[in-house]
Design an enzyme around this catalytic site. Structure first.
Site, short mmCIF file in Angstrom:
data_model
loop_
_atom_site.label_atom_id
_atom_site.label_comp_id
_atom_site.label_asym_id
_atom_site.label_seq_id
_atom_site.Cartn_x
_atom_site.Cartn_y
_atom_site.Cartn_z
N ASN A 8 0.87 -1.18 0.00
CA ASN A 8 0.00 0.00 0.00
C ASN A 8 0.90 1.22 0.00
O ASN A 8 1.49 1.56 1.02
CB ASN A 8 -0.89 -0.04 1.25
CG ASN A 8 -1.77 1.20 1.37
OD1 ASN A 8 -1.79 2.05 0.47
ND2 ASN A 8 -2.48 1.31 2.48
N LYS A 10 0.11 4.22 -0.29
CA LYS A 10 -0.53 5.40 0.34
C LYS A 10 -0.29 6.64 -0.54
O LYS A 10 -0.29 6.52 -1.75
CB LYS A 10 -0.04 5.55 1.78
CG LYS A 10 -0.25 4.25 2.59
CD LYS A 10 -0.09 4.42 4.06
CE LYS A 10 -0.33 3.06 4.76
NZ LYS A 10 -0.25 3.15 6.22
N HIS A 93 -9.56 0.99 4.81
CA HIS A 93 -8.31 1.18 5.57
C HIS A 93 -8.59 2.11 6.75
O HIS A 93 -9.40 3.03 6.64
CB HIS A 93 -7.24 1.76 4.64
CG HIS A 93 -5.88 1.72 5.25
ND1 HIS A 93 -5.47 2.62 6.22
CD2 HIS A 93 -4.83 0.87 5.05
CE1 HIS A 93 -4.23 2.32 6.58
NE2 HIS A 93 -3.83 1.26 5.89
N GLU A 95 -7.00 4.49 7.84
CA GLU A 95 -6.76 5.90 7.53
C GLU A 95 -7.96 6.51 6.83
O GLU A 95 -8.17 7.73 6.88
CB GLU A 95 -5.48 6.04 6.71
CG GLU A 95 -4.26 5.79 7.59
CD GLU A 95 -3.03 5.26 6.87
OE1 GLU A 95 -2.99 5.30 5.62
OE2 GLU A 95 -2.11 4.79 7.58
N GLU A 163 -5.38 -5.10 10.31
CA GLU A 163 -4.39 -4.06 10.56
C GLU A 163 -4.73 -3.34 11.86
O GLU A 163 -5.57 -2.42 11.86
CB GLU A 163 -4.39 -3.04 9.41
CG GLU A 163 -4.00 -3.63 8.07
CD GLU A 163 -3.38 -2.59 7.15
OE1 GLU A 163 -2.32 -2.87 6.62
OE2 GLU A 163 -3.96 -1.50 6.99
N GLY A 169 2.52 2.08 10.86
CA GLY A 169 3.51 3.15 10.77
C GLY A 169 4.19 3.47 12.09
O GLY A 169 4.84 4.51 12.22
N SER A 201 3.36 -2.37 10.35
CA SER A 201 4.79 -2.44 10.64
C SER A 201 5.43 -3.77 10.25
O SER A 201 6.33 -4.25 10.94
CB SER A 201 5.06 -2.12 12.13
OG SER A 201 4.67 -0.78 12.41
P1 13P Z 1 3.03 0.19 7.72
O1 13P Z 1 3.56 -1.06 7.09
O2 13P Z 1 3.77 1.44 7.27
O3 13P Z 1 2.87 0.07 9.20
O4 13P Z 1 1.54 0.40 7.12
C1 13P Z 1 0.63 -0.65 7.17
C2 13P Z 1 -0.55 -0.27 6.39
O5 13P Z 1 -1.31 0.61 6.75
C3 13P Z 1 -0.78 -0.98 5.11
O6 13P Z 1 -2.06 -0.74 4.63
#
Ligand code: 13P
Length: 239
Positions: A8, A10, A93, A95, A163, A169, A201
């Site tokens: 992803n 982002k 997601h 976010e 997740e 992150g 992570s």
């Molecule tokens: P990280 O791997 O940066 O923690 O992000 C995970 C994520 O949100 C994947 O969709």
């Protein structure tokens, strides 16, 4: 089940950097046990899909609108993504749930739109730190699965990504026992054929241990998917 390692991206990169990253991933994609998926920002999907045409790396989006088309300024419909070469779409997601107020009802409608357009939905679930500390992680995830997966999800090959919000992150991950417990609950909820990804992570250093857990069928990778060598190392850790 063949593992899936999904990146992803982002809201990172540029057109040039996205195509270069896709090409670096492709260069290491032969002879892997895992399937690979990369999910660039909307404007780069077509260019990345073109550069990966006929290659063993699939392309996905990070969201879609529930409607097929219409007066929805700034939104993108699932058939448009398909048209641009995407085969998958990440939905719900954290976010987007947190930053755009997406509820289970909205995520479910988006999932139905994705399936109708011939896209494979990757639906994300996960608890906040407060919910985990209150002992509610499994209940929260079960409720999100019950509320967010559209009809026909399993038949369409839909994928669920666990997740934990607090692991995204942050460099923090749940214990292996905690991941295994949630994935066992998810398996019970979705049945034997639905791929279950872990995200939060995931790095080359922890990937092998996480991917070896029961009912973990792959990973959804954020930060480490922006570095081709790290993403490929995670994929190799899938066996
Ligand atoms: P990280 O791997 O940066 O923690 O992000 C995970 C994520 O949100 C994947 O969709």
């Amino acid at each position: 089940m063949r593992p899936l390692i999904a990146g992803n991206w982002k809201m990172h990169g540029s057109l040039r950097a996205s195509v270069a990253l896709a090409e670096s991933v492709r260069a290491g994609a032969d002879d892997l046990a895992a399937e690979l998926l990369v999910c660039p920002p909307f404007p780069y999907i077509q260019a990345v899909a073109m550069s990966l045409l006929g290659q063993p790396v699939a392309v996905g989006a990070q969201d879609c609108h529930p409607a097929v088309q219409g007066a929805h300024t700034g939104d993108v419909a699932a058939p448009m993504l398909r048209d641009c070469g995407a085969t998958h779409v990440i939905l719900g997601h954290s976010e987007r749930r947190a930053g755009h107020g997406e509820t289970d009802v909205v995520v479910k409608a988006k999932g139905a739109a994705a399936i109708a357009a011939g896209l494979t939905p990757v639906i994300c679930v996960g608890e906040t730190l407060a919910q985990r500390e209150a002992g509610q992680a499994e209940a929260v995830v079960r409720a999100q699965v019950a509320g967010s997966l559209p009809d026909g999800f399993a038949e369409a090959g839909g994928i669920v990504a666990y997740e934990p919000v607090w692991a995204i992150g942050t460099g923090k991950t749940p214990t292996e026992a905690d991941i295994a417990a949630i994935h066992a609950a998810l398996r019970q909820a979705v049945g034997p054929d639905t791929r279950l990804l872990y995200g939060g992570s995931v790095k080359p250093a922890n990937a092998a241990a996480i991917l070896a857990l029961p009912h973990v069928d792959g990973a959804l990778v954020g930060g480490a998917s922006l570095i081709a060598e790290d993403f490929l190392a995670i994929a190799r850790a899938a066996g």
